[in-house]
Design an enzyme around this catalytic site. Structure first.
Site, PDB file in Angstrom:
ATOM      1  N   TYR A 135       0.950  -1.220  -0.062  1.00  0.00           N
ATOM      2  CA  TYR A 135      -0.056   0.095   0.133  1.00  0.00           C
ATOM      3  C   TYR A 135       0.751   1.306   0.009  1.00  0.00           C
ATOM      4  CZ  TYR A 135      -4.954  -1.758   0.845  1.00  0.00           C
ATOM      5  OH  TYR A 135      -6.065  -2.249   0.421  1.00  0.00           O
ATOM      6  N   LYS A 186       2.790 -15.512   2.531  1.00  0.00           N
ATOM      7  CA  LYS A 186       2.867 -16.242   1.414  1.00  0.00           C
ATOM      8  C   LYS A 186       4.400 -16.350   1.336  1.00  0.00           C
ATOM      9  CE  LYS A 186       1.546 -17.735  -2.382  1.00  0.00           C
ATOM     10  NZ  LYS A 186       0.437 -19.033  -2.623  1.00  0.00           N
ATOM     11  N   ASP A 218      -3.596 -18.093   0.521  1.00  0.00           N
ATOM     12  CA  ASP A 218      -4.464 -18.571  -0.222  1.00  0.00           C
ATOM     13  C   ASP A 218      -5.219 -19.815   0.523  1.00  0.00           C
ATOM     14  OD1 ASP A 218      -1.957 -20.042  -0.081  1.00  0.00           O
ATOM     15  OD2 ASP A 218      -1.770 -20.792  -2.112  1.00  0.00           O
ATOM     16  N   ASP A 242      -6.659  -6.798   4.061  1.00  0.00           N
ATOM     17  CA  ASP A 242      -7.831  -6.119   3.312  1.00  0.00           C
ATOM     18  C   ASP A 242      -8.769  -7.101   2.835  1.00  0.00           C
ATOM     19  OD1 ASP A 242      -9.116  -3.999   2.052  1.00  0.00           O
ATOM     20  OD2 ASP A 242      -8.039  -4.466   0.348  1.00  0.00           O
ATOM     21  N   ASP A 246     -12.521  -8.690   4.412  1.00  0.00           N
ATOM     22  CA  ASP A 246     -13.757  -8.701   3.485  1.00  0.00           C
ATOM     23  C   ASP A 246     -14.451  -9.931   3.447  1.00  0.00           C
ATOM     24  OD1 ASP A 246     -13.576  -5.768   2.793  1.00  0.00           O
ATOM     25  OD2 ASP A 246     -14.260  -6.174   0.873  1.00  0.00           O
TER      26      ASP A 246
HETATM   27  C1  IPM Z   1     -10.610  -0.873   3.806  1.00  0.00           C
HETATM   28  C2  IPM Z   1     -10.826  -0.225   2.417  1.00  0.00           C
HETATM   29  C3  IPM Z   1      -9.613   0.519   2.157  1.00  0.00           C
HETATM   30  C4  IPM Z   1      -8.363  -0.195   2.026  1.00  0.00           C
HETATM   31  C5  IPM Z   1      -9.774   1.352   0.850  1.00  0.00           C
HETATM   32  C6  IPM Z   1     -11.177   2.283   0.480  1.00  0.00           C
HETATM   33  C7  IPM Z   1      -8.652   2.326   0.536  1.00  0.00           C
HETATM   34  O1  IPM Z   1     -10.967  -1.403   1.516  1.00  0.00           O
HETATM   35  O2  IPM Z   1     -10.543  -0.139   4.710  1.00  0.00           O
HETATM   36  O3  IPM Z   1     -10.494  -2.102   3.772  1.00  0.00           O
HETATM   37  O4  IPM Z   1      -8.011  -0.742   0.872  1.00  0.00           O
HETATM   38  O5  IPM Z   1      -7.680  -0.252   3.113  1.00  0.00           O
HETATM   39 MG    MG Z   2     -11.087  -3.191   2.364  1.00  0.00          MG
END
Ligand code: IPM
Ligand code: MG
Length: 352
Positions: A135, A186, A218, A242, A246
């Site tokens: 990042y 990884k 993975d 990240d 999710d």
């Molecule tokens: C998160 C989001 C952010 C990230 C984006 C919006 C930059 O996906 O907070 O997980 O990638 O960190």
């Molecule tokens: Mg995110």
């Protein structure tokens, strides 16, 4: 308690309004000041993180953030895009430790796309490093090669000290939970994460009571949907965290349920739902405010050391679910569909 409130874009303002409603209902001595970030920052000051917003956030004890981003800003130069405001504030405030608890409320077991026996009882803490990795690594950019072809570059890098400090956070949290840490990397392919694994192993000698395991990312992605209850604390870098967070959110029924805390070394923190700004449903009063409300509980717990009121909020969320109230994303047959602001009202009322 000084709180900087940054609603941001899309559904940000609606969900933050509900979290603020719940905070007021606790009748604490708080001072809240609002400022724009993301697309809202760009509109008002030509900068996704206006100087005044950054100053306010630096002076506050904690930051409450909604979400940033809207497709209409996708054509802007990269440094003006909403996401850059979010990444910059994380970096400027040195919020290296991102905690994302994936906890399933039993009332929502049937809202998950996975079988309820796979997810019921789920309680995972994902510890994501937030200020390093691909990042932020240099060099980065898009350039043109000698043959005229374009090339995109990003760099995955972690220093030993960065790995160590996030590892400590994970081990400390595990000590208060079930004393198991799974470090995700990884290491079979990437040297950055080979070092990550080595440092985690070295650090583990300071925590003899904690059982450390390692998993390739993975496999971790697969295990999260195959048998998610095997995990207690997961610790990983910025990009893997990240993605995995999710994925983990869907185990809880909806990404609208996943709060987060981003902490610096002194527990100053920024609190935001793990989800995005969902511009497609903005302004319709249908978004789920629970992740943001639960982020406020995390704020009370981690920054203000107020476990009593943190638990009070978590119980009120639970009470709203027991009452059968559901926003569209977690609604199932037989429940009462409520809007964003009604959900906020129900939680605020359930506090007392
Ligand atoms: C998160 C989001 C952010 C990230 C984006 C919006 C930059 O996906 O907070 O997980 O990638 O960190
Ligand atoms: Mg995110």
């Amino acid at each position: 308690m000084k709180i900087a409130v940054l609603p941001g874009d899309g559904i940000g303002p609606e969900i933050v309004a509900q979290a603020v409603k719940v905070l007021w209902a606790l009748r604490l001595n708080i001072d809240m000041t609002e400022a724009p970030i993301g697309g809202a920052g760009y509109e008002s000051a030509g900068d996704p993180l206006p100087d005044a917003t950054l100053k306010l956030a630096k002076e506050a004890d904690a930051v409450l953030l909604g979400a940033v981003g809207d497709w209409k800003y996708d054509k802007l130069e990269r440094h003006l895009r909403p996401e850059r405001g979010l990444l910059r504030i994380r970096k400027e405030l040195n919020l290296f430790a991102n905690l994302r608890p994936a906890l399933l409320y039993p009332e929502l077991a049937s809202a998950s796309t996975l079988k309820s026996e796979v997810v019921s009882g789920l309680d995972i803490m994902i510890v994501r490093e937030l200020t390093g990795d691909i990042y932020f690594g240099q060099p980065r950019g898009i350039s043109t090669l000698e043959n005229g072809e374009r090339e995109g570059i990003n760099t995955m890098r972690y220093s030993e000290s960065e790995i160590k400090r996030i590892g400590r956070v994970a081990f400390d949290i595990a000590m208060k939970r079930n004393k198991r840490v799974c470090s995700v990397d990884k290491a079979n392919v990437l040297e950055t994460t080979e070092l990550w694994r080595q440092v985690m192993i070295e650090l583990s000698s300071e925590y003899p009571e904690v059982e450390l395991s390692h998993m390739y990312v993975d496999n971790a992605a697969m295990q999260l949907i195959r048998a998610p209850k095997q995990f207690d604390v997961m610790v990983t870098g910025n990009i893997f965290g990240d993605i995995l967070s999710d994925e983990a959110s869907m185990l809880t029924g909806s990404i609208g349920m996943l709060p987060s805390a981003s902490l610096d070394a002194n527990n100053k923190g920024m609190y935001e739902p793990s989800h995005g700004s969902a511009p497609d449903i903005a302004g319709k009063d249908i978004a789920n405010p629970l992740a943001t409300i639960l982020s406020v509980a995390m704020m009370l717990r981690y920054t203000f050391n107020d476990e009593t009121n943190a638990v009070k909020i978590e119980h009120a969320v639970k009470a709203a679910l027991v009452l059968g109230c559901r926003t569209a994303d977690i609604w199932t047959e037989g429940c009462k569909k409520v809007g964003c602001s009604e959900m906020g009202d129900v939680v605020a009322k359930a506090l007392n």
